[in-house]
Design a protein around this motif. Structure first.
Motif, PDB file in Angstrom:
ATOM      1  N   VAL A 127      14.960   7.187   3.578  1.00  0.00           N
ATOM      2  CA  VAL A 127      14.697   6.436   2.347  1.00  0.00           C
ATOM      3  C   VAL A 127      13.565   7.076   1.533  1.00  0.00           C
ATOM      4  CG1 VAL A 127      13.997   4.198   1.393  1.00  0.00           C
ATOM      5  CG2 VAL A 127      15.553   4.286   3.338  1.00  0.00           C
ATOM      6  N   ALA A 128      12.447   7.361   2.174  1.00  0.00           N
ATOM      7  CA  ALA A 128      11.282   7.843   1.420  1.00  0.00           C
ATOM      8  C   ALA A 128      11.371   9.343   1.153  1.00  0.00           C
ATOM      9  CB  ALA A 128      10.000   7.527   2.185  1.00  0.00           C
ATOM     10  N   GLY A 129      12.002  10.082   2.043  1.00  0.00           N
ATOM     11  CA  GLY A 129      12.125  11.529   1.832  1.00  0.00           C
ATOM     12  C   GLY A 129      10.829  12.255   2.154  1.00  0.00           C
ATOM     13  N   PRO A 130      10.880  13.579   2.074  1.00  0.00           N
ATOM     14  CA  PRO A 130       9.759  14.381   2.552  1.00  0.00           C
ATOM     15  C   PRO A 130       8.542  14.383   1.617  1.00  0.00           C
ATOM     16  CG  PRO A 130      11.462  15.775   1.622  1.00  0.00           C
ATOM     17  CD  PRO A 130      12.000  14.388   1.598  1.00  0.00           C
ATOM     18  N   HIS A 131       8.730  13.926   0.383  1.00  0.00           N
ATOM     19  CA  HIS A 131       7.611  14.011  -0.570  1.00  0.00           C
ATOM     20  C   HIS A 131       6.632  12.847  -0.457  1.00  0.00           C
ATOM     21  CE1 HIS A 131       9.486  17.413  -2.397  1.00  0.00           C
ATOM     22  NE2 HIS A 131      10.562  16.749  -2.720  1.00  0.00           N
ATOM     23  N   ILE A 161       5.959   7.090   6.600  1.00  0.00           N
ATOM     24  CA  ILE A 161       6.120   7.629   7.954  1.00  0.00           C
ATOM     25  C   ILE A 161       4.776   7.627   8.708  1.00  0.00           C
ATOM     26  CG2 ILE A 161       5.881  10.111   7.346  1.00  0.00           C
ATOM     27  CD1 ILE A 161       8.455   8.796   9.807  1.00  0.00           C
ATOM     28  N   THR A 162       3.697   7.842   7.969  1.00  0.00           N
ATOM     29  CA  THR A 162       2.379   7.775   8.614  1.00  0.00           C
ATOM     30  C   THR A 162       2.126   6.359   9.135  1.00  0.00           C
ATOM     31  OG1 THR A 162       1.592   9.463   7.099  1.00  0.00           O
ATOM     32  CG2 THR A 162      -0.098   8.238   8.280  1.00  0.00           C
ATOM     33  N   ALA A 163       2.560   5.362   8.359  1.00  0.00           N
ATOM     34  CA  ALA A 163       2.368   3.967   8.798  1.00  0.00           C
ATOM     35  C   ALA A 163       3.150   3.711  10.083  1.00  0.00           C
ATOM     36  CB  ALA A 163       2.811   3.006   7.689  1.00  0.00           C
ATOM     37  N   GLU A 189       0.795  -1.240   0.000  1.00  0.00           N
ATOM     38  CA  GLU A 189       0.000   0.000   0.000  1.00  0.00           C
ATOM     39  C   GLU A 189       0.822   1.283   0.000  1.00  0.00           C
ATOM     40  OE1 GLU A 189      -0.582  -2.635   1.820  1.00  0.00           O
ATOM     41  OE2 GLU A 189      -2.691  -3.193   1.682  1.00  0.00           O
ATOM     42  N   THR A 190       1.937   1.310   0.773  1.00  0.00           N
ATOM     43  CA  THR A 190       2.667   2.589   0.860  1.00  0.00           C
ATOM     44  C   THR A 190       3.245   3.002  -0.496  1.00  0.00           C
ATOM     45  OG1 THR A 190       4.624   1.434   1.655  1.00  0.00           O
ATOM     46  CG2 THR A 190       3.239   2.458   3.326  1.00  0.00           C
ATOM     47  N   LYS A 191       3.439   2.031  -1.363  1.00  0.00           N
ATOM     48  CA  LYS A 191       3.919   2.375  -2.713  1.00  0.00           C
ATOM     49  C   LYS A 191       2.862   3.177  -3.473  1.00  0.00           C
ATOM     50  CE  LYS A 191       7.147  -1.269  -3.917  1.00  0.00           C
ATOM     51  NZ  LYS A 191       7.111  -2.624  -4.425  1.00  0.00           N
ATOM     52  N   LEU A 192       1.633   3.049  -3.061  1.00  0.00           N
ATOM     53  CA  LEU A 192       0.542   3.780  -3.708  1.00  0.00           C
ATOM     54  C   LEU A 192       0.162   5.024  -2.909  1.00  0.00           C
ATOM     55  CD1 LEU A 192      -1.727   0.795  -4.807  1.00  0.00           C
ATOM     56  CD2 LEU A 192      -0.255   2.181  -6.241  1.00  0.00           C
ATOM     57  N   GLY A 193       0.992   5.395  -1.959  1.00  0.00           N
ATOM     58  CA  GLY A 193       0.741   6.630  -1.211  1.00  0.00           C
ATOM     59  C   GLY A 193      -0.264   6.465  -0.083  1.00  0.00           C
ATOM     60  N   ILE A 194      -0.685   5.227   0.171  1.00  0.00           N
ATOM     61  CA  ILE A 194      -1.613   4.978   1.290  1.00  0.00           C
ATOM     62  C   ILE A 194      -0.958   3.979   2.245  1.00  0.00           C
ATOM     63  CG2 ILE A 194      -3.764   5.612   0.172  1.00  0.00           C
ATOM     64  CD1 ILE A 194      -4.114   2.643  -0.568  1.00  0.00           C
ATOM     65  N   MET A 195      -1.723   3.377   3.107  1.00  0.00           N
ATOM     66  CA  MET A 195      -1.158   2.348   3.997  1.00  0.00           C
ATOM     67  C   MET A 195      -2.206   1.248   4.169  1.00  0.00           C
ATOM     68  SD  MET A 195      -1.395   4.295   7.634  1.00  0.00           S
ATOM     69  CE  MET A 195      -2.192   3.048   8.608  1.00  0.00           C
ATOM     70  N   PRO A 196      -1.837   0.145   4.801  1.00  0.00           N
ATOM     71  CA  PRO A 196      -2.846  -0.907   4.981  1.00  0.00           C
ATOM     72  C   PRO A 196      -4.088  -0.334   5.675  1.00  0.00           C
ATOM     73  CG  PRO A 196      -0.684  -1.701   5.621  1.00  0.00           C
ATOM     74  CD  PRO A 196      -0.534  -0.242   5.373  1.00  0.00           C
ATOM     75  N   SER A 239      11.887   5.091  17.018  1.00  0.00           N
ATOM     76  CA  SER A 239      12.739   6.227  16.635  1.00  0.00           C
ATOM     77  C   SER A 239      13.712   5.807  15.534  1.00  0.00           C
ATOM     78  CB  SER A 239      13.448   6.857  17.834  1.00  0.00           C
ATOM     79  OG  SER A 239      14.221   5.878  18.455  1.00  0.00           O
ATOM     80  N   VAL A 240      14.227   4.582  15.596  1.00  0.00           N
ATOM     81  CA  VAL A 240      15.112   4.105  14.519  1.00  0.00           C
ATOM     82  C   VAL A 240      14.319   4.050  13.205  1.00  0.00           C
ATOM     83  CG1 VAL A 240      16.389   2.095  13.666  1.00  0.00           C
ATOM     84  CG2 VAL A 240      16.648   2.799  16.041  1.00  0.00           C
ATOM     85  N   ALA A 241      13.104   3.485  13.283  1.00  0.00           N
ATOM     86  CA  ALA A 241      12.305   3.338  12.064  1.00  0.00           C
ATOM     87  C   ALA A 241      11.994   4.694  11.441  1.00  0.00           C
ATOM     88  CB  ALA A 241      11.007   2.601  12.381  1.00  0.00           C
ATOM     89  N   LYS A 242      11.672   5.677  12.278  1.00  0.00           N
ATOM     90  CA  LYS A 242      11.314   6.993  11.729  1.00  0.00           C
ATOM     91  C   LYS A 242      12.501   7.612  11.000  1.00  0.00           C
ATOM     92  CE  LYS A 242       8.369   8.150  15.403  1.00  0.00           C
ATOM     93  NZ  LYS A 242       8.004   9.101  16.411  1.00  0.00           N
TER      94      LYS A 242
END
Ligand code: NAD
Length: 713
Positions: A243-247, A252-254, A139-146, A234-237
């Motif tokens: 990796v994903a960057g600000p755009h 990060i929401t997930a 899902e995150t590849k499509l800009g959403i999450m599970p 905190s490590v994950a964030k």
């Protein structure tokens, strides 16, 4: 039969055990809104079935469930927040009902269980799979999450770190990995899958396996200490932002969703997932990324309809950067190739490059040594023209010179059978012009690859005035067999991609002429707009000599818009023999690092030289830089659509993203225009009209803006 609908059936498979079978009518198994509703009906029946002791979920199709129906996404995203929240709540209740059945449950998974398919099996107590399993949450590849409980159940099943890795990267894992991290309990041969599921359920019924213990962690808070909680998230964030960057807000929401829900039980955690899922569906990024997915499907359908005979033997003329890459890609995908050059050294370089790429694949475990040797042997380097005569498809990739190309094409055609097709990898020269040297122009078209061939997904297929449909179909099928995305375009100088790229470079030259600092422009176009490289860096990669030459071809083709620019920085660098990465000096200087990668550094001298050339320095705001860079490209994209060079906004946007690296989170030029609003773009762009013809907004766009229309429905 206990329950029967279009996509789901339920029936007794053994005493006390019911199997719920996903078997969509006339389609692969998807979890579209219709199927979710059918699952609810089936569960209602199971909940009321006397004597029920266990349930098995399985599929009759080659894939278990490929995911949600993405074609439904954009309308779901447009639904009012309240409505979407309710629908998610309804769907989540169904999965929770499956999870809460008073009997043990197992999923017998074959092939894909992605997105909603994965979330569905997470709701059962056990999961076993066939060896061909691919399971994950893309899902995150499509800009959403599970949105069906994936962010709640996965971390509770396989641990936070493993779950975050899958969810934030939107990845799927194979059967072995799933087994190792506890996502599944066994791998069994496909033919034994059903029997193994029955046996597992029987053991659970008999109390030999504690199914309640398997279920419990999924419905309760994560078992983490405060410290573990703090550390993991905190490590994950940090990782995700890097990796994903600000755009890209979805990954990060997930992470934040899982963090916030960590100490909550299932239903409270699901409510947080729903809330954040809905927020992501409101973003332009989600619309852009889903839009790219749908456009990709659209293009794949066109390719499928054009399926034609594949070459048994291909030939490539020229073993340079492009010819070498095309030969490698053809061989890799199973089409043997003769690679012809006039220079032994080029042949050696071409073969060495192929060898090094194949070795990398082998090192990564993506290819066996035997396959590597076979692939390499299927590239036949030669200096001898006659070796080309057996090829049924020939791709010409010699130097970008119309006279040389005309001679090479005519000589080659004379060697080939009437049935063979010829294609040119020219980047700028019109196909109809090259066709003039041929006796069978109907068997000739453009096949424009991008550099590096093995990595860039796009191939432009160019239809000349006389090119036959059969030729296009055969080259489209060959490109597709090579693992590329072919886009069919009509003929003109630069075709589609380069025709819209050069006005962008012209916008850059004009900015530098007016005193902008190229470093500032690169920074804004990379960091703020989101291009993988700023224009100066990109020009260095393309080659300043190549760009200077192509610019001249484009100027000839479109003298009113793309004519010579006074004090052009590209021409200046060319005169200074600063050709970019190929001689390590361009806008930047380059050195090779330990891993063999080119690293750029700033050369103050060149900055001064460009400023002296401009005669002034000026600071431009981010917005002005973006507008001055993007308006010429956007206008040219619109002209290409108006003139039928490209057939649709969907194909144009795919070509821009796959060929140029247009920022995916913006979806392409047409999605970008729809997002900012056509009227807004016209109003903004009109302020730059005095910069010349590249900045004149096409009439069709103005009219569309006036009618308040969009390019996508
Ligand atoms: P290159 O200079 O690396 O390679 C050209 C090769 O053609 C050389 O090895 C040369 O020896 C060979 N050659 C010259 N005349 C020949 C002949 N008569 N018969 C056989 N071989 C001959 O050039 P390149 O970058 O690979 O570009 C090749 C073509 O691809 C050009 O038309 C170019 O515009 C196009 N193209 C290049 C790029 C790119 O980024 N480099 C991208 C897309 C398309």
């Amino acid at each position: 039969m206990l329950y029967q609908s279009e996509n789901i059936q339920a029936d007794w498979v053994k005493q006390g055990i019911v199997e719920l079978i996903f078997n969509a009518k006339g389609s692969i198994n998807k979890l579209d809104t219709k199927t979710v509703a059918m699952l609810s009906e089936a569960l209602t029946v199971l909940e009321a079935t006397p004597g029920l002791k266990g349930v098995i979920l399985r599929s009759e199709k080659p894939a278990f469930i490929v995911g949600a129906d993405i074609t439904e996404f954009l309308s779901l995203f447009d639904a009012p927040e309240e409505e979407l929240t309710q629908w998610l709540h309804f769907s989540n209740q169904i999965f929770s009902r499956l999870e809460d059945l008073p009997v043990p449950t197992v999923s017998a998974i074959n092939g894909y269980a992605l997105g909603g398919g994965c979330e569905c099996v997470l709701a059962t107590d056990f999961r076993i799979s066939s060896p061909d399993l691919r399971i994950g949450l893309p899902e995150t590849k499509l800009g959403i999450m599970p949105g069906f409980g994936g962010s709640v159940r996965l971390p509770r099943l396989i641990g936070v770190d493993n779950a975050l890795e899958i969810i934030t990267a939107g990845k799927d894992v194979d059967a072995q990995t799933a087994l190792k991290n506890g996502l599944t309990q066994a791998i069994v041969p496909l033919e034994n899958l059903k029997e193994s599921a029955i046996s597992l359920i029987e053991q659970a019924i008999e109390g030999k396996i504690d199914w309640k213990a398997a279920r419990h962690p999924k419905t309760t808070p994560l078992r983490l200490t405060e410290l573990e909680h703090k550390m993991s998230f905190s490590v994950a964030k940090g990782m995700v932002m890097k990796v994903a960057g600000p755009h890209y807000p979805a990954p990060i929401t997930a992470v934040k969703t899982i963090e916030k829900a960590a100490f909550l039980n299932r239903d409270e955690a699901l409510a947080i997932e729903t809330e954040n899922f809905v927020k992501l569906t409101r973003t332009d990024v989600a619309k852009a990324l889903v839009g790219i997915f749908l456009n990709d499907q659209y293009v794949k359908n066109i390719t499928k309809k054009r399926h034609a005979e594949l070459p048994k033997q291909a030939a490539v003329l020229g073993a340079g950067i492009m010819g070498g890459g095309i030969s490698y890609q053809s061989a890799l995908k199973g089409i043997p190739v003769v690679m012809k050059d006039i220079n032994q050294k080029s042949l050696e370089l071409g073969m060495n490059e192929a060898l090094s790429l194949l070795q990398k694949r082998q090192e990564k475990g993506r290819m066996s040594a035997v396959d590597m040797a076979k692939t390499l042997a299927s590239i036949q380097p030669t200096l001898n023209y006659a070796s080309v005569s057996d090829a049924d498809v020939v791709v010409e990739a010699v130097v970008e010179n119309p006279k040389v190309k005309a001679t090479v094409l005519a000589e080659t055609e004379a060697l080939l059978t009437d049935h063979a097709v010829l294609a040119s990898n020219t980047s700028t020269i019109p196909i109809s012009l090259l066709a003039k040297s041929l006796k069978r122009p109907e068997n000739f078209c453009g096949m424009h690859f991008f550099n590096p061939v093995h990595r860039m997904p796009l191939v432009e297929i160019i239809k000349g005035e006389k090119t036959s449909e059969e030729t296009i179909n055969r080259i489209v099928s060959y490109a597709s067999k090579m693992g590329k995305t072919p886009i069919i375009v009509n003929d003109c100088p630069g075709f589609f991609v380069n025709r819209v790229l050069f006005p962008y470079f012209a916008g850059f030259s004009l900015l530098l002429r007016d005193g902008a600092d190229f470093l500032a422009v690169d920074k804004v176009m990379e960091k703020v707009f989101g291009w993988p490289m700023g224009p100066a860096y990109l020009l260095d990669v393309v080659g300043i000599d190549t760009a200077n030459h192509a610019q001249a071809v484009m100027a000839q083709g479109f003298p009113d818009r793309m004519g010579t620019i006074e004090r052009d920085a590209i021409a200046l660098l060319y005169e200074q023999q600063r050709y970019g990465q190929k001689n390590n000096h361009g806008f930047y200087n380059y050195t090779v690092d330990k891993r063999g990668k080119k690293q750029k550094s700033v050369d103050g001298q060149i900055q001064t030289l460009i400023q002296q050339n401009a005669g002034k320095t000026q600071e431009f705001s981010q917005d002005v830089i973006i507008a001055r860079m993007m308006i010429p490209m956007i206008n040219e994209v619109i002209r290409c659509l108006d003139e039928g060079i490209i057939a649709s906004p969907a194909e144009a946007d795919i070509a821009l993203v796959y060929g140029l690296g247009f920022p995916p989170f913006r979806g392409g030029v047409f999605r970008y225009l729809d997002t900012i609003g056509l009227a807004q773009f016209v109003a903004d762009a009109q302020q730059y009209a005095s910069l010349g013809s590249l900045y004149q907004i096409p009439e069709s766009l103005k009219q569309k803006a006036q009618r308040n229309e969009t390019y996508y429905p």
